[in-house]
Design a protein around this motif. Sequence first.
Motif, PDB file in Angstrom:
ATOM      1  N   ALA A 113       0.850  -1.193   0.000  1.00 54.10           N
ATOM      2  CA  ALA A 113       0.000   0.000   0.000  1.00 54.10           C
ATOM      3  C   ALA A 113       0.883   1.239   0.000  1.00 54.10           C
ATOM      4  CB  ALA A 113      -0.924   0.021   1.216  1.00 54.10           C
ATOM      5  N   GLU A 114       0.318   2.323  -0.525  1.00 56.09           N
ATOM      6  CA  GLU A 114       0.971   3.619  -0.457  1.00 56.09           C
ATOM      7  C   GLU A 114      -0.047   4.621   0.068  1.00 56.09           C
ATOM      8  OE1 GLU A 114       4.496   4.962  -2.969  1.00 56.09           O
ATOM      9  OE2 GLU A 114       2.742   5.830  -3.975  1.00 56.09           O
ATOM     10  N   PHE A 115       0.358   5.384   1.041  1.00 57.81           N
ATOM     11  CA  PHE A 115      -0.498   6.285   1.804  1.00 57.81           C
ATOM     12  C   PHE A 115       0.072   7.690   1.682  1.00 57.81           C
ATOM     13  CE2 PHE A 115      -1.128   8.454   5.885  1.00 57.81           C
ATOM     14  CZ  PHE A 115      -2.381   8.076   6.337  1.00 57.81           C
ATOM     15  N   ARG A 116      -0.796   8.658   1.631  1.00 55.69           N
ATOM     16  CA  ARG A 116      -0.366  10.063   1.628  1.00 55.69           C
ATOM     17  C   ARG A 116      -1.201  10.800   2.658  1.00 55.69           C
ATOM     18  NH1 ARG A 116       2.188  13.429  -2.657  1.00 55.69           N
ATOM     19  NH2 ARG A 116       1.690  15.592  -2.170  1.00 55.69           N
ATOM     20  N   GLY A 117      -0.541  11.609   3.467  1.00 57.39           N
ATOM     21  CA  GLY A 117      -1.244  12.328   4.513  1.00 57.39           C
ATOM     22  C   GLY A 117      -0.797  13.771   4.616  1.00 57.39           C
ATOM     23  N   THR A 118      -1.757  14.626   4.928  1.00 58.15           N
ATOM     24  CA  THR A 118      -1.501  16.043   5.157  1.00 58.15           C
ATOM     25  C   THR A 118      -1.876  16.351   6.598  1.00 58.15           C
ATOM     26  OG1 THR A 118      -2.035  16.551   2.861  1.00 58.15           O
ATOM     27  CG2 THR A 118      -2.061  18.397   4.406  1.00 58.15           C
ATOM     28  N   VAL A 119      -0.988  17.061   7.284  1.00 55.54           N
ATOM     29  CA  VAL A 119      -1.233  17.409   8.684  1.00 55.54           C
ATOM     30  C   VAL A 119      -1.235  18.916   8.869  1.00 55.54           C
ATOM     31  CG1 VAL A 119      -0.215  15.270   9.569  1.00 55.54           C
ATOM     32  CG2 VAL A 119       1.216  17.312   9.348  1.00 55.54           C
ATOM     33  N   TYR A 120      -1.928  19.335   9.916  1.00 55.93           N
ATOM     34  CA  TYR A 120      -1.962  20.731  10.339  1.00 55.93           C
ATOM     35  C   TYR A 120      -1.097  20.873  11.576  1.00 55.93           C
ATOM     36  CZ  TYR A 120      -3.627  25.014  12.518  1.00 55.93           C
ATOM     37  OH  TYR A 120      -3.692  26.240  13.121  1.00 55.93           O
TER      38      TYR A 120
END
Length: 140
Positions: A123-130
């Motif tokens: 799997a490949e995951f992408r995440g954006t955080v604040y």
Amino acid sequence: MSKKPTNIINQMLQQDVFSQWMGIEVLESDPGYCKLSMKVQEEMTNGFGVCHGGITFSLADSALAFASNSRGSISLALENNINFTKKVNVGDILIAETEELQNGRTIGVYKVRISNQNEELVAEFRGTVYRTGKQHDLDN
């Protein structure tokens, strides 16, 4: 003195009962980076007898949380997505490794590659955080 990424990640894991239930172990950590592993258990399977996608997602989400918080600034997920590329079976060892794509003052972007014990991408995951602007109140 700044907080060490390993200390922040280890203290986060000590308070993260779900990651503990999954059996997550921290293999490596640096500022903006971590590498985790876990073994897939039978209670983590779906109705087809393969690893539930939510388990793989949760491993990646933990990797995102640990990497994005490792510099000391409290960071919370804004948006995440995942692409599954190979089925995961009971007994597989999953490894999640982060890559920090953007380390901004208020926004961070990360990619997490999840592979199995044979180094096959599952799997490949992408995440954006604040970045909240608040610092972790953890011991150094």
